[in-house]
Scaffold this active site. Structure first.
Site, PDB file in Angstrom:
ATOM      1  N   TYR A 135      28.185  86.790 107.087  1.00  0.00           N
ATOM      2  CA  TYR A 135      27.860  87.479 108.119  1.00  0.00           C
ATOM      3  C   TYR A 135      27.874  86.133 109.333  1.00  0.00           C
ATOM      4  O   TYR A 135      27.531  85.055 109.133  1.00  0.00           O
ATOM      5  CB  TYR A 135      26.308  87.470 108.090  1.00  0.00           C
ATOM      6  CG  TYR A 135      25.389  88.103 109.428  1.00  0.00           C
ATOM      7  CD1 TYR A 135      26.074  89.441 109.814  1.00  0.00           C
ATOM      8  CD2 TYR A 135      24.843  87.438 110.060  1.00  0.00           C
ATOM      9  CE1 TYR A 135      25.536  89.914 110.756  1.00  0.00           C
ATOM     10  CE2 TYR A 135      23.970  88.039 111.179  1.00  0.00           C
ATOM     11  CZ  TYR A 135      24.526  89.156 111.561  1.00  0.00           C
ATOM     12  OH  TYR A 135      23.997  89.642 112.786  1.00  0.00           O
TER      13      TYR A 135
ATOM     14  N   ASP B 145      30.897  78.308 109.707  1.00  0.00           N
ATOM     15  CA  ASP B 145      29.683  78.822 110.185  1.00  0.00           C
ATOM     16  C   ASP B 145      28.468  78.246 109.572  1.00  0.00           C
ATOM     17  O   ASP B 145      28.216  78.606 108.302  1.00  0.00           O
ATOM     18  CB  ASP B 145      29.829  80.090 109.970  1.00  0.00           C
ATOM     19  CG  ASP B 145      28.466  81.153 110.556  1.00  0.00           C
ATOM     20  OD1 ASP B 145      27.625  80.169 110.904  1.00  0.00           O
ATOM     21  OD2 ASP B 145      28.396  82.178 110.587  1.00  0.00           O
TER      22      ASP B 145
ATOM     23  N   LYS C  18      19.879  78.656 114.268  1.00  0.00           N
ATOM     24  CA  LYS C  18      18.776  78.373 113.370  1.00  0.00           C
ATOM     25  C   LYS C  18      18.040  77.029 113.588  1.00  0.00           C
ATOM     26  O   LYS C  18      17.213  76.866 114.545  1.00  0.00           O
ATOM     27  CB  LYS C  18      19.016  79.015 111.840  1.00  0.00           C
ATOM     28  CG  LYS C  18      19.419  80.247 112.137  1.00  0.00           C
ATOM     29  CD  LYS C  18      19.539  81.105 110.368  1.00  0.00           C
ATOM     30  CE  LYS C  18      19.806  82.453 110.627  1.00  0.00           C
ATOM     31  NZ  LYS C  18      21.152  83.255 110.416  1.00  0.00           N
TER      32      LYS C  18
HETATM   33  C1  LIG Z   1      22.001  84.139 111.147  1.00  0.00           C
HETATM   34  C2  LIG Z   1      23.408  83.839 111.163  1.00  0.00           C
HETATM   35  C3  LIG Z   1      24.222  84.297 112.000  1.00  0.00           C
HETATM   36  C4  LIG Z   1      23.893  84.972 113.397  1.00  0.00           C
HETATM   37  O1  LIG Z   1      22.940  84.071 114.113  1.00  0.00           O
HETATM   38  P1  LIG Z   1      21.811  84.860 114.988  1.00  0.00           P
HETATM   39  O2  LIG Z   1      21.248  83.647 116.082  1.00  0.00           O
HETATM   40  O3  LIG Z   1      21.035  85.906 114.370  1.00  0.00           O
HETATM   41  O4  LIG Z   1      22.865  85.724 116.065  1.00  0.00           O
HETATM   42  C5  LIG Z   1      25.539  83.948 112.047  1.00  0.00           C
HETATM   43  N1  LIG Z   1      26.086  83.290 110.745  1.00  0.00           N
HETATM   44  C6  LIG Z   1      25.154  83.007 109.839  1.00  0.00           C
HETATM   45  C7  LIG Z   1      25.672  82.259 108.784  1.00  0.00           C
HETATM   46  C8  LIG Z   1      24.030  83.396 110.027  1.00  0.00           C
HETATM   47  O5  LIG Z   1      23.299  83.077 108.792  1.00  0.00           O
END
Ligand SMILES: *Cc1c(COP(=O)(O)O)cnc(C)c1O
Length: 431
Positions: A145, A240, A268
């Protein structure tokens, strides 16, 4: 049994004015059934809900609260900043301070730009990679994601394996055709995609330790292989690290694995619980961004003083005490062992994946190494597990595809209480 009357009543009201009653879908408990719990406040390792229940929290806002809720230095920094004005749309010194610290903590980056979410960070990183390479296509992995921007809302298409198709209405076929889908932990598959799309791939984006299909660590050699393939084919490698950054180590998964990406994205933890994302790279790549370079990217509230104050206080705490990461890892390992023993005692088929302070329990017999094997988990068993733990005051993510996030605020007593709860729930999991 706990009482959730007020939460359920609040959910009824919320649904009248907010789609599904929530501002982000997974909060709605669709995957596990029942009504979501409304939080009133939180401190340290605990959530306190609107019915007065206390829950041990294993979500921690999906990762940011790595030192526990309402961590005092972060709260103090935000309150002090708020007194001085909450947004200016002009440069502030604190933006440079947090940038300097992030650049110091994370390997291989010279410059960083702050945005407002992980979604924005990943979206901007891909645009930057496309601009820098002059290519259109990207490779992403099934089950990873990267936020909800159009290029990432892609699932495996039928027939030809790699061409993606939209997995949400509103994402166009035109967008989908530029996203190629690969299998996590399958280097051969990635190699094939590169061979079939020579000189077309701008970037490969990956969660270096997957956390959005449960926790799935990379198999030995996988990340190293991706690094080589990207270099060989002139594509940029994006890690990411929205989830893993400042969590697996001060320098994130790059530090832990020794593999270096070209662009790294954050979210995060970097915002200390306020809405922050960021992306970073070496100077040559970052200078491709406006206003120095041609790739456009902007934000009215980007680098917001409250958000920067929270993030800076958080990073300073993590930078000052590197033992935090060892402690987190030890606590997670302790929990792993306890849960495994409790489930084994009742012969519950399961697999536990863990790396650092990320852990997930899968009710699957086979090793969980990619999206397909993660999907093989018994969802009915997970539902019972989730609701059973909730009744014992333990809050894990309301979906089998999520990682648990361990916080430093958890005591060994909390972990023992959690293991005891698992032991109590285990007999209910037998079919
Ligand atoms: C949470 C998450 C996102 C998205 O971040 P948001 O602040 O919810 O837009 C993207 N990549 C990873 C790996 C994530 O865990």
């Amino acid at each position: 049994m706990m009482n959730y009357k007020r939460s359920s009543a609040l959910f009824v009201e919320a649904q009248k004015v907010i789609p599904g009653g929530v501002n982000s879908p997974v909060r709605a408990f669709k995957a596990v059934g029942g009504d979501p719990i409304f939080v009133k406040e939180a401190k340290g390792a605990y959530l306190y809900d609107e019915d007065g229940n206390r829950l041990i929290d294993y979500i921690n806002s999906w990762g940011p609260m790595i030192l526990g809720h309402a961590y005092q230095p972060v709260v103090d920094a935000v309150v002090a900043k708020a007194q001085k004005g909450t947004s200016f749309g002009m440069p502030t010194e604190i933006e440079t301070k947090i940038a300097e610290l992030a650049v110091k903590m994370v390997p291989g980056i010279d410059k960083i730009r702050f945005v407002n979410s992980g979604t924005e960070a990943c979206m901007s990183a891909v645009r930057l990679a496309r601009g820098f390479t002059g290519r259109d296509k990207i490779i992403k992995f099934a089950g990873c994601y990267h936020g909800h921007s159009d290029s990432f809302l892609i699932q495996a298409g039928s027939g030809a394996v790699t061409f993606g198709s939209p997995n949400s209405p509103g994402v166009t076929q035109g967008t989908a055709k530029d996203t190629l889908l690969a299998e996590y932990n399958n280097l051969e598959h990635v190699k094939e995609i590169f061979e079939n799309n020579k000189n077309e791939i701008a970037t490969l984006i990956i969660e270096p330790v997957a956390g959005n299909m449960g926790c799935i660590p990379p198999v030995p050699g996988f990340l190293e292989g991706l690094r080589e393939l990207c270099t060989e084919h002139g594509a940029l490698l994006i890690f990411d690290e929205v989830m893993t950054g400042f969590r697996l180590a001060a320098g994130g998964a790059q530090e832990l694995t020794g593999v270096r990406a070209d662009i790294v994205t954050f979210g995060k933890v970097i915002g200390g619980g306020l809405p922050v994302g960021a992306f970073a790279a070496r100077e040559e790549i970052m200078n491709y961004l406006a206003p120095v370079g041609p790739v456009y990217q902007a934000g009215t509230l980007s680098g917001n003083p409250l958000a920067m104050a929270a993030g800076l206080a958080m990073l300073e705490a993590l930078d000052a005490d590197k033992e935090i990461f060892t402690r987190l890892s030890e606590k997670t390992e302790y929990l792993h062992r306890g849960i495994k023993e409790a489930l084994d005692a009742h012969h519950i088929t399961h697999t536990i994946n863990r790396l650092g302070s990320m852990i997930s329990v899968h009710f699957a017999a086979e090793p969980v190494v990619d999206f397909k094997s993660a999907s093989n988990g018994a969802n009915d068993t997970f539902k019972k597990f989730f609701h059973g733990l909730l009744d014992e005051g333990i809050y894990i993510a309301p979906s089998a595809y999520e990682t648990w996030f361990i916080t430093d605020a958890l005591t060994y007593q909390d972990l023992d209480d959690t293991i005891t709860a698992v032991a109590k729930v285990a007999p209910q999991l037998i079919d």
